[in-house]
Design a protein around this motif. Structure first.
Motif, PDB file in Angstrom:
ATOM      1  N   GLY A 154     -14.057  17.507  25.951  1.00 19.88           N
ATOM      2  CA  GLY A 154     -14.255  18.693  25.112  1.00 19.88           C
ATOM      3  C   GLY A 154     -13.476  19.900  25.587  1.00 19.88           C
ATOM      4  N   VAL A 155     -12.261  19.676  26.104  1.00 20.59           N
ATOM      5  CA  VAL A 155     -11.448  20.785  26.618  1.00 20.59           C
ATOM      6  C   VAL A 155     -10.030  20.640  26.073  1.00 20.59           C
ATOM      7  N   ALA A 161     -18.253  19.582  32.466  1.00 18.42           N
ATOM      8  CA  ALA A 161     -18.542  21.010  32.646  1.00 18.42           C
ATOM      9  C   ALA A 161     -17.519  21.664  33.579  1.00 18.42           C
ATOM     10  N   GLN A 192     -14.382  22.283  31.617  1.00 17.91           N
ATOM     11  CA  GLN A 192     -14.646  23.391  30.686  1.00 17.91           C
ATOM     12  C   GLN A 192     -14.605  24.733  31.421  1.00 17.91           C
ATOM     13  N   ARG A 195     -11.029  25.646  31.989  1.00 22.01           N
ATOM     14  CA  ARG A 195     -10.499  26.192  30.726  1.00 22.01           C
ATOM     15  C   ARG A 195     -10.904  27.660  30.552  1.00 22.01           C
ATOM     16  N   GLN A 196     -12.198  27.896  30.800  1.00 17.04           N
ATOM     17  CA  GLN A 196     -12.722  29.246  30.602  1.00 17.04           C
ATOM     18  C   GLN A 196     -12.069  30.251  31.553  1.00 17.04           C
TER      19      GLN A 196
END
Ligand SMILES: Cc1ncc(COP(=O)(O)O)c(C=O)c1O
Length: 407
Positions: free
Chosen positions: A248-249, A210, A213, A216-217
């Motif tokens: 997942g990034v 998380a 992520q 990334r965001q």
């Protein structure tokens, strides 16, 4: 007068090879195969056998002298060596490797620029990010290591490493890997955030998915590029081909080197054709290298990539890492961090760890020494990052030697 015949290689090493510390390992190795080095012990005669638990460092993912890597090198030797500076000729080993790398990645990471090393990959990534965004500021993490050239060194998250080499690059800011509050420091002034997916030299710090992520965001929100340094974690080391796959990034730019060459020097930074396109104009030849993507290194790298994929070495890395965790149980071991076959075994202090590392290297009752290490920014933890081809029996043998050394 040439007197070198009377001087031992060890003496020549200390006389003429520039030293970077007062206590180099100075092992004399005659040959290497798989997970083993064979050499001359410093103090006695005969052959010494060492098990390589650090892959020299993070390089020999497919083991030393993998037959398919040797075959690819030999095949290329019969064709050509260096032909022309980077980016001008269509060199088959280079284009086949670029294609194979792109096949491991999504379409947004399909343009590959080859370098000779990891630090050069970082230099290129920094340049392309600044040029593409038109921004100057770069953000990296405390306790990060990205290389020793002056640009990459500017990113390093350790003042001790930088102090005596200033002035370095301006406009570098640091955040704490894993600390959510620091994400605010990534702003519309930021060209790129340069980050190891799993911090290696900090002592193998695995972040929450998380968190990555959120990085990334935040980058996407403020228009900053995300650069993942997979120079140590790529090529199967942490249980997936690229470490980022497990989180997942996706980065905008990816760097790799070390394990990529199967023992030959090579690195790369990889991005989209659009981002990489900035090197084509104003000025043309925006990034130049003579040797980057050397055909022999590319041939070796392609064979390495294929071995890792065909033998699914990344899939086994997780189970093999678990076996180390199961076997390395001792009151002196405080924790084991890591993912796949990138592990940090934590002891109370460097004073406790160093004699263990030294004793493991001496050939104890088994006749085999085990080569381990500590980390640049975490000297109470033992580095365990063996070739991914290490077998269960070899892991058991290595752990028995380490436990004996602790004892
Ligand atoms: C994460 C990371 N980035 C960059 C580098 C620099 O690579 P090289 O030594 O090939 O320049 C290293 C080397 O240890 C590394 O671990």
């Amino acid at each position: 007068m040439n007197t070198s015949q009377h001087i031992t290689p060890r003496q020549l090493f200390f006389q003429h090879v520039a030293q970077t510390s007062d206590f180099p390992l100075a092992l004399e190795i005659e040959r290497a195969e798989g997970v083993y080095f064979y050499g001359t012990p410093a103090a006695s005669a005969g052959e010494a056998t060492y098990m390589d638990l650090i892959s020299g460092i993070g390089v020999s993912n497919v083991g030393h002298r993998h037959p398919r890597v040797l075959a690819a090198i030999n095949e290329q030797l019969d064709k050509y060596l260096h032909l022309m500076v980077y980016g001008e000729f269509v060199q088959t080993p280079q284009v086949r490797l670029a294609h194979a790398l792109a096949q491991t990645l999504p379409a947004s990471l399909s343009s590959v620029y080859f370098t000779n090393s990891g630090t050069e990959a970082i230099e290129g990534a920094m340049k392309v990010a600044k040029r593409y965004t038109g921004r100057r500021e770069l953000i990296s993490c405390f306790n990060s290591y990205h290389g020793s050239t002056q640009g990459a060194l500017s990113l390093a998250g350790s003042e001790a490493f930088k102090r005596n080499y200033r002035p370095l690059l301006p406009g570098i800011r640091h955040i704490q890997h894993g600390r959510w509050a620091d994400l605010e420091r990534i702003t519309s002034r930021t060209a790129a955030v340069v980050m190891e997916v799993i911090q290696g030299e900090a002592g193998v710090r695995v972040p929450e998915a998380a968190y990555l992520q959120a990085v990334r965001q935040r980058c996407t929100e403020v228009g900053a590029l995300l650069i993942f340094d997979e120079i140590q974690t790529g090529f199967g080391r942490t249980g997936t081909f690229w470490a980022f796959e497990a989180f997942g990034v996706l980065p905008d730019i990816l760097t790799c080197a070390k394990g990529m060459g199967g023992g030959m020097p090579i690195g790369a930074f990889i991005s989209s054709p659009e981002i990489m396109g900035v090197f084509r104009n104003n000025p043309i030849l925006g990034h130049i290298t003579t040797f980057g993507g050397h055909p022999v290194s590319c041939a070796a790298s392609l064979a390495t990539l294929q071995v890792i994929q065909d033998e699914q070495l990344y899939a086994d890395a997780e189970a093999k890492g678990q076996l180390f965790r199961q076997l390395l149980i001792h009151p002196a071991i405080r924790a084991i961090r890591g993912k796949g076959l990138l592990l940090a075994v934590e002891f109370e202090s460097f004073a406790v760890l160093k004699p263990i590392i030294d004793r493991a290297l001496e050939q104890g009752t088994t006749g085999v020494g085990v080569l381990t290490d500590w980390f640049l920014f975490c000297d109470n933890s033992m580095r365990i990052a063996p070739p991914l081809i290490i077998t269960e029996d070899q892991i058991r043998q290595a752990c028995a030697i380490i436990l004996e050394a602790i004892g």
